[in-house]
Design an enzyme around this catalytic site. Sequence first.
Site, PDB file in Angstrom:
ATOM      1  N   CYS A  33       0.802  -1.109   0.147  1.00 15.46           N
ATOM      2  CA  CYS A  33       0.031   0.007  -0.122  1.00 15.46           C
ATOM      3  C   CYS A  33       0.827   1.131  -0.146  1.00 15.46           C
ATOM      4  O   CYS A  33       0.746   2.139  -0.971  1.00 15.46           O
ATOM      5  CB  CYS A  33      -0.850  -0.034   1.171  1.00 15.46           C
ATOM      6  SG  CYS A  33      -2.067  -1.042   0.995  1.00 15.46           S
TER       7      CYS A  33
HETATM    8  C1  UDX Z   1      -0.992  -0.093   5.572  1.00 16.41           C
HETATM    9  C2  UDX Z   1      -1.921   0.892   6.172  1.00 16.41           C
HETATM   10  O1  UDX Z   1      -1.594   0.739   7.557  1.00 16.41           O
HETATM   11  C3  UDX Z   1      -3.430   0.505   6.175  1.00 16.41           C
HETATM   12  O2  UDX Z   1      -4.238   1.319   6.559  1.00 16.41           O
HETATM   13  C4  UDX Z   1      -3.580   0.479   4.739  1.00 16.41           C
HETATM   14  O3  UDX Z   1      -4.827   0.161   4.262  1.00 16.41           O
HETATM   15  C5  UDX Z   1      -2.731  -0.567   3.568  1.00 16.41           C
HETATM   16  O4  UDX Z   1      -1.490  -0.148   4.137  1.00 16.41           O
HETATM   17  P1  UDX Z   1       0.290  -2.440   6.025  1.00 16.41           P
HETATM   18  O5  UDX Z   1       0.982  -2.211   4.649  1.00 16.41           O
HETATM   19  O6  UDX Z   1      -0.359  -3.838   6.038  1.00 16.41           O
HETATM   20  O7  UDX Z   1      -0.887  -1.362   6.123  1.00 16.41           O
HETATM   21  O8  UDX Z   1       1.369  -2.303   7.099  1.00 16.41           O
HETATM   22  P2  UDX Z   1       1.476  -1.292   8.093  1.00 16.41           P
HETATM   23  O9  UDX Z   1       1.422  -2.246   9.441  1.00 16.41           O
HETATM   24  O10 UDX Z   1       0.831  -0.030   8.036  1.00 16.41           O
HETATM   25  O11 UDX Z   1       3.330  -1.023   8.038  1.00 16.41           O
HETATM   26  C6  UDX Z   1       3.799  -0.532   6.669  1.00 16.41           C
HETATM   27  C7  UDX Z   1       5.204  -0.429   6.667  1.00 16.41           C
HETATM   28  O12 UDX Z   1       5.514   0.588   7.621  1.00 16.41           O
HETATM   29  C8  UDX Z   1       5.942  -1.637   7.192  1.00 16.41           C
HETATM   30  O13 UDX Z   1       6.990  -2.230   6.342  1.00 16.41           O
HETATM   31  C9  UDX Z   1       6.597  -1.302   8.585  1.00 16.41           C
HETATM   32  O14 UDX Z   1       7.598  -1.950   8.858  1.00 16.41           O
HETATM   33  C10 UDX Z   1       6.831   0.122   8.379  1.00 16.41           C
HETATM   34  N1  UDX Z   1       6.476   0.835   9.686  1.00 16.41           N
HETATM   35  C11 UDX Z   1       5.380   1.201  10.246  1.00 16.41           C
HETATM   36  C12 UDX Z   1       7.716   1.660  10.065  1.00 16.41           C
HETATM   37  O15 UDX Z   1       8.843   1.421   9.429  1.00 16.41           O
HETATM   38  N2  UDX Z   1       7.618   2.436  11.347  1.00 16.41           N
HETATM   39  C13 UDX Z   1       6.500   2.547  11.984  1.00 16.41           C
HETATM   40  O16 UDX Z   1       6.405   3.286  13.082  1.00 16.41           O
HETATM   41  C14 UDX Z   1       5.277   1.983  11.359  1.00 16.41           C
END
Ligand code: UDX
Length: 441
Positions: free
Chosen positions: A279
């Site tokens: 996403c």
């Molecule tokens: C995301 C959105 O959260 C969700 O609302 C949307 O509909 C789809 O995209 P997702 O891709 O499943 O969901 O993962 P998410 O848990 O949000 O993490 C995304 C990425 O960001 C991961 O690679 C995670 O490691 C990274 N991340 C997240 C960070 O590097 N730091 C953070 O503090 C949070």
Amino acid sequence: MKGEESVRTPMRIAVIGSGYVGTTLAAGFADMNHDVTAVDIDEAIVKTLNAGESPIHEPGLGGIIARTAGESLTATTDYTAITDAQLVFIAVQTPTTADGSINTDALRAATIEAVDTLVAGSERPDGHVIVIKSTVTPPKLAALREDVESRTSGSDIDIELASNPEFLREGSAVADFSAPDKIVFGIDSKRAGDWLEQAFEPIIATKSPDVIRTDPETASMIKYANNAFLAAKISVINDIGNICKEFGIDAYVVAEAIGTDHRISPEFLRSGVGFGGSCFPKDVRALIAEAAQAGYHAPLLDATVELNEEQPTRMVSLLEKHLNPAGARVAVLGLAFKPGTDDIRNSRSIPLIEALKKRGAQVVAYDPVATPPMRERFPEIEYANSAAGALDGADAALVMTAWDEFGALDTEFDTMTRPIVVDGRRIIERRDGITYEGLTW
Ligand code: UDX
């Protein structure tokens, strides 16, 4: 959510597209006792659903499908099954094109097929609302709406196109569906809003999410703004984290303090090797590309992507402080884009492995579940069956995914030839005997 959280007035609902979003939605509605038909062109997926199994791996989803299949949930490849559905959700892929904008061919094909099927054989005198669940940019949604209007204008069947974006996270999609912060209805009429509210009634009644009614294009922009904001938040804390590293400061102490400011909030302040997944990278790029087509250059979103691309390179630079990667045996711990999934789409491990290979390192990778897809991507590197196996004889280890099991590693580091550990997710305990580098601390 079965039982006391069942809808008061069940509806006939069709969900076209049984990928990750469509399956979660169809199963969630079926679990509330709506009468749901999942439509997919893939016969294997339809068979799987009708056998009471989940076509995708998502915690909790299999159980819901097992108890609803053949009851409130049926699947078919036949579009005519939608002719008595009040709400027809479309949840098909909108893949990225070379310039970053999205390709709506599949979405358009599914929507037009649904419209033509309803125009030809509607069984509902009160009409239908087609609800776009797929992630689609406002300009492309507007174009799709024009297409639909031109096909329905001569018909006396009342068909309205609405938008209801999803905010599900992989690994917690079922929980996110059942207890969202907000539900967004992009609608043109009160009728469409009321029907959608009826569909989500148990969630609205028990979890009290904010329910936002707006027009369809604004609803779709809310989805992009939400993801762009979260992605930018990660890049901001990574930018600050990189500065902290240069200053010898721990970015996690700083993040914890600024997170107490309710305007900032403690969520999404984990600095490290950056964001991946299906996403954030795709949606931010689409917004940049389609904003550019509309004549606006989005500098902050550009920087969000650029910084995210640079974090894996910073991992390698930290490694190079201690050793020349050429010829060195380097363990890469974690291949999934985040813990709890085998999804490697846009995983930060991909550019990292590329950078290591370019420098002539001998890469040995390990992930508890994501090895098979990464093996397809990089068949030439070595894969270990355990973290201990990857560390054994390695000159250095780079930690890319915050799997809990990496946090429990201890004496396994003793088997490394040169115990240099660069941690991109702050999951490894500093300990005597290893040279430890945190990416932003
Ligand atoms: C995301 C959105 O959260 C969700 O609302 C949307 O509909 C789809 O995209 P997702 O891709 O499943 O969901 O993962 P998410 O848990 O949000 O993490 C995304 C990425 O960001 C991961 O690679 C995670 O490691 C990274 N991340 C997240 C960070 O590097 N730091 C953070 O503090 C949070």
